[in-house]
Design a protein around this motif. Sequence first.
Motif, PDB file in Angstrom:
ATOM      1  N   ARG A 114     -12.440 -32.167  -6.402  1.00 22.95           N
ATOM      2  CA  ARG A 114     -12.191 -30.721  -6.483  1.00 22.95           C
ATOM      3  C   ARG A 114     -12.336 -30.056  -5.112  1.00 22.95           C
ATOM      4  O   ARG A 114     -11.677 -29.053  -4.840  1.00 22.95           O
ATOM      5  N   SER A 115     -13.179 -30.614  -4.255  1.00 24.64           N
ATOM      6  CA  SER A 115     -13.308 -30.075  -2.900  1.00 24.64           C
ATOM      7  C   SER A 115     -12.015 -30.258  -2.118  1.00 24.64           C
ATOM      8  O   SER A 115     -11.631 -29.397  -1.318  1.00 24.64           O
ATOM      9  N   VAL A 116     -11.343 -31.380  -2.349  1.00 19.61           N
ATOM     10  CA  VAL A 116     -10.046 -31.606  -1.711  1.00 19.61           C
ATOM     11  C   VAL A 116      -9.028 -30.584  -2.216  1.00 19.61           C
ATOM     12  O   VAL A 116      -8.240 -30.032  -1.437  1.00 19.61           O
ATOM     13  N   VAL A 117      -9.049 -30.311  -3.525  1.00 16.00           N
ATOM     14  CA  VAL A 117      -8.155 -29.301  -4.100  1.00 16.00           C
ATOM     15  C   VAL A 117      -8.447 -27.936  -3.494  1.00 16.00           C
ATOM     16  O   VAL A 117      -7.531 -27.186  -3.144  1.00 16.00           O
ATOM     17  N   LEU A 118      -9.722 -27.622  -3.340  1.00 13.72           N
ATOM     18  CA  LEU A 118     -10.119 -26.344  -2.749  1.00 13.72           C
ATOM     19  C   LEU A 118      -9.613 -26.223  -1.318  1.00 13.72           C
ATOM     20  O   LEU A 118      -9.067 -25.177  -0.925  1.00 13.72           O
ATOM     21  N   ALA A 119      -9.774 -27.287  -0.542  1.00 14.10           N
ATOM     22  CA  ALA A 119      -9.339 -27.249   0.855  1.00 14.10           C
ATOM     23  C   ALA A 119      -7.829 -27.072   0.961  1.00 14.10           C
ATOM     24  O   ALA A 119      -7.333 -26.420   1.885  1.00 14.10           O
ATOM     25  N   GLY A 120      -7.081 -27.626   0.004  1.00 11.63           N
ATOM     26  CA  GLY A 120      -5.621 -27.552   0.079  1.00 11.63           C
ATOM     27  C   GLY A 120      -5.013 -26.317  -0.532  1.00 11.63           C
ATOM     28  O   GLY A 120      -3.958 -25.863  -0.093  1.00 11.63           O
ATOM     29  N   GLY A 121      -5.673 -25.741  -1.550  1.00 15.79           N
ATOM     30  CA  GLY A 121      -5.049 -24.628  -2.262  1.00 15.79           C
ATOM     31  C   GLY A 121      -5.953 -23.462  -2.578  1.00 15.79           C
ATOM     32  O   GLY A 121      -5.523 -22.517  -3.262  1.00 15.79           O
ATOM     33  N   ALA A 124      -6.158 -22.840  -6.814  1.00  7.48           N
ATOM     34  CA  ALA A 124      -5.817 -24.210  -7.191  1.00  7.48           C
ATOM     35  C   ALA A 124      -6.932 -24.852  -8.004  1.00  7.48           C
ATOM     36  O   ALA A 124      -6.673 -25.576  -8.971  1.00  7.48           O
ATOM     37  N   VAL A 125      -8.185 -24.594  -7.628  1.00  7.93           N
ATOM     38  CA  VAL A 125      -9.309 -25.178  -8.368  1.00  7.93           C
ATOM     39  C   VAL A 125      -9.335 -24.649  -9.797  1.00  7.93           C
ATOM     40  O   VAL A 125      -9.433 -25.422 -10.761  1.00  7.93           O
ATOM     41  N   LEU A 126      -9.261 -23.340  -9.954  1.00  7.70           N
ATOM     42  CA  LEU A 126      -9.347 -22.743 -11.282  1.00  7.70           C
ATOM     43  C   LEU A 126      -8.156 -23.128 -12.152  1.00  7.70           C
ATOM     44  O   LEU A 126      -8.277 -23.217 -13.376  1.00  7.70           O
ATOM     45  N   SER A 127      -7.020 -23.364 -11.546  1.00  9.52           N
ATOM     46  CA  SER A 127      -5.820 -23.729 -12.303  1.00  9.52           C
ATOM     47  C   SER A 127      -5.848 -25.175 -12.780  1.00  9.52           C
ATOM     48  O   SER A 127      -5.045 -25.546 -13.654  1.00  9.52           O
ATOM     49  N   THR A 128      -6.735 -25.985 -12.228  1.00  7.16           N
ATOM     50  CA  THR A 128      -6.755 -27.412 -12.565  1.00  7.16           C
ATOM     51  C   THR A 128      -8.082 -27.851 -13.173  1.00  7.16           C
ATOM     52  O   THR A 128      -8.380 -29.052 -13.198  1.00  7.16           O
ATOM     53  N   LEU A 129      -8.865 -26.912 -13.697  1.00  7.35           N
ATOM     54  CA  LEU A 129     -10.157 -27.272 -14.275  1.00  7.35           C
ATOM     55  C   LEU A 129     -10.005 -28.162 -15.502  1.00  7.35           C
ATOM     56  O   LEU A 129     -10.751 -29.115 -15.692  1.00  7.35           O
ATOM     57  N   HIS A 130      -9.020 -27.827 -16.368  1.00 14.25           N
ATOM     58  CA  HIS A 130      -8.855 -28.542 -17.635  1.00 14.25           C
ATOM     59  C   HIS A 130      -7.560 -28.058 -18.282  1.00 14.25           C
ATOM     60  O   HIS A 130      -7.141 -26.909 -18.053  1.00 14.25           O
ATOM     61  N   PRO A 131      -6.894 -28.896 -19.090  1.00 13.49           N
ATOM     62  CA  PRO A 131      -5.655 -28.439 -19.751  1.00 13.49           C
ATOM     63  C   PRO A 131      -5.832 -27.218 -20.647  1.00 13.49           C
ATOM     64  O   PRO A 131      -4.861 -26.500 -20.913  1.00 13.49           O
ATOM     65  N   SER A 132      -7.061 -26.957 -21.091  1.00 10.21           N
ATOM     66  CA  SER A 132      -7.306 -25.794 -21.957  1.00 10.21           C
ATOM     67  C   SER A 132      -7.421 -24.497 -21.170  1.00 10.21           C
ATOM     68  O   SER A 132      -7.555 -23.421 -21.761  1.00 10.21           O
ATOM     69  N   VAL A 133      -7.378 -24.577 -19.845  1.00  9.49           N
ATOM     70  CA  VAL A 133      -7.656 -23.429 -18.974  1.00  9.49           C
ATOM     71  C   VAL A 133      -6.364 -22.892 -18.375  1.00  9.49           C
ATOM     72  O   VAL A 133      -5.504 -23.659 -17.925  1.00  9.49           O
ATOM     73  N   ARG A 134      -6.246 -21.562 -18.352  1.00  7.56           N
ATOM     74  CA  ARG A 134      -5.124 -20.898 -17.678  1.00  7.56           C
ATOM     75  C   ARG A 134      -5.693 -19.827 -16.748  1.00  7.56           C
ATOM     76  O   ARG A 134      -6.483 -18.985 -17.177  1.00  7.56           O
ATOM     77  N   ARG A 137     -17.076 -27.988   8.446  1.00  7.08           N
ATOM     78  CA  ARG A 137     -17.898 -26.853   8.051  1.00  7.08           C
ATOM     79  C   ARG A 137     -17.327 -26.205   6.800  1.00  7.08           C
ATOM     80  O   ARG A 137     -16.116 -26.071   6.642  1.00  7.08           O
ATOM     81  N   HIS A 138     -18.222 -25.834   5.875  1.00  7.20           N
ATOM     82  CA  HIS A 138     -17.830 -25.064   4.694  1.00  7.20           C
ATOM     83  C   HIS A 138     -18.904 -24.025   4.460  1.00  7.20           C
ATOM     84  O   HIS A 138     -20.029 -24.345   4.099  1.00  7.20           O
ATOM     85  N   ARG A 139     -18.544 -22.756   4.722  1.00  9.91           N
ATOM     86  CA  ARG A 139     -19.518 -21.664   4.640  1.00  9.91           C
ATOM     87  C   ARG A 139     -20.699 -21.983   5.549  1.00  9.91           C
ATOM     88  O   ARG A 139     -20.531 -22.156   6.737  1.00  9.91           O
ATOM     89  N   ASN A 140     -21.917 -22.110   4.974  1.00  7.18           N
ATOM     90  CA  ASN A 140     -23.091 -22.305   5.824  1.00  7.18           C
ATOM     91  C   ASN A 140     -23.546 -23.762   5.891  1.00  7.18           C
ATOM     92  O   ASN A 140     -24.663 -24.045   6.326  1.00  7.18           O
ATOM     93  N   ALA A 141     -22.701 -24.684   5.441  1.00  3.71           N
ATOM     94  CA  ALA A 141     -23.102 -26.087   5.415  1.00  3.71           C
ATOM     95  C   ALA A 141     -22.043 -26.955   6.081  1.00  3.71           C
ATOM     96  O   ALA A 141     -20.885 -26.562   6.215  1.00  3.71           O
ATOM     97  N   THR A 142     -22.454 -28.143   6.502  1.00  6.71           N
ATOM     98  CA  THR A 142     -21.530 -29.156   6.998  1.00  6.71           C
ATOM     99  C   THR A 142     -21.374 -30.210   5.910  1.00  6.71           C
ATOM    100  O   THR A 142     -22.369 -30.784   5.450  1.00  6.71           O
ATOM    101  N   LEU A 143     -20.127 -30.459   5.507  1.00 11.86           N
ATOM    102  CA  LEU A 143     -19.837 -31.431   4.458  1.00 11.86           C
ATOM    103  C   LEU A 143     -19.320 -32.716   5.092  1.00 11.86           C
ATOM    104  O   LEU A 143     -18.441 -32.683   5.959  1.00 11.86           O
ATOM    105  N   HIS A 144     -19.866 -33.835   4.641  1.00 16.51           N
ATOM    106  CA  HIS A 144     -19.478 -35.134   5.176  1.00 16.51           C
ATOM    107  C   HIS A 144     -18.761 -35.940   4.100  1.00 16.51           C
ATOM    108  O   HIS A 144     -19.098 -35.866   2.912  1.00 16.51           O
TER     109      HIS A 144
END
Length: 336
Positions: A166-173, A177-187, A310-317
């Motif tokens: 989901r972090s990859v989805v967030l970075a790309g869209g 994009a994250v909220l649209s792909t949570l689950h098939p029941s979600v719009r 960097r993502h907000r106040n943290a470094t993600l590895h």
Amino acid sequence: MGRVEMLRIHFTGEDLARIRFATEPDPMWEMLLSLRRLRGRDAGVLLGPWLRESLPRVPAATAMLTALVPPVGYAVDFLTPAVGGGLDAQVDALRSTPSHRVLEDLREFARQNATRRLPPWSRDLVEGGPAGIGRLADAAHEYVDAVLGPFWERIRAQVNRDRSRRSVVLAGGGWDAVLSTLHPSVRWEYPVLRIDCRIDLDLHLAGRGLLLQPSFFRRCAPTLLGDPTLPPILVCPIEHDVNWATPEVNPAEGRALAALIGPTRATLLCALADGVATTGQLARRAGTTAPNASRHITALREAALVASQRHRNATLHSVTELGLALLEGGNPRIPA
């Protein structure tokens, strides 16, 4: 046709800016949701290994929990306190639940589960003081230790992999994009997230933001606490690796990788194979300090085995393709 039941979560611009991913699986939510899998014997192929191993381990005190967790529908909110810090902190929060909170949730349970009768001992949860709710807290701790404990590292690995995806989805869209792909029941249609589910409710975040909590045992539409005044947490199902239950540890290969790059760096690299992590999270898994972990991560990054951003106040590895190739030729996972 009857009315379609739907949860509608209303966002403001401030709420979008305050969405965040939970960094770990939530022990009490996994307790609650696993109880439903356990009782329904509906684990299927995916969760079958867990079910077969766990049934003989279920403590007798679990009956207290199942009385408050029906197979479907509303379960009392106070069983899943919205606090961080892991199982001990959550059990302490459960143990300290105010009587009025317990009474409100039991009344809501009776209202929403009209065909289920609460056991006589449930009065002790309200009238019995600390001892009454304490017995329930003890039952929760015992269940998590006995039934989820043996699988916890694999549960965590699956949740971390999903968060990484989901972090990859967030970075790309972005969050759209994250909220649209949570689950098939979600719009998702800004400013409302619509979820087809068993309740009909409008939840207005009103600037509080939203915590997305990935769950190993949630198998259908995302869910949340019943009381809209409590901290907004959306518990979402993850995409499992079908081989999640298969142990992947090879001690001989683990020693070879440790000899090649050093034991601390091997542990850090293997931890990153389970998903994106911060320096602090990696330090805890490796049993070292954050500065020492940072030094080793820098060396791994210079060797093109790890990528950082960097993502907000943290470094993600995260582990790179070269790092994954090294792990596949060495040890896929070394326990910290």
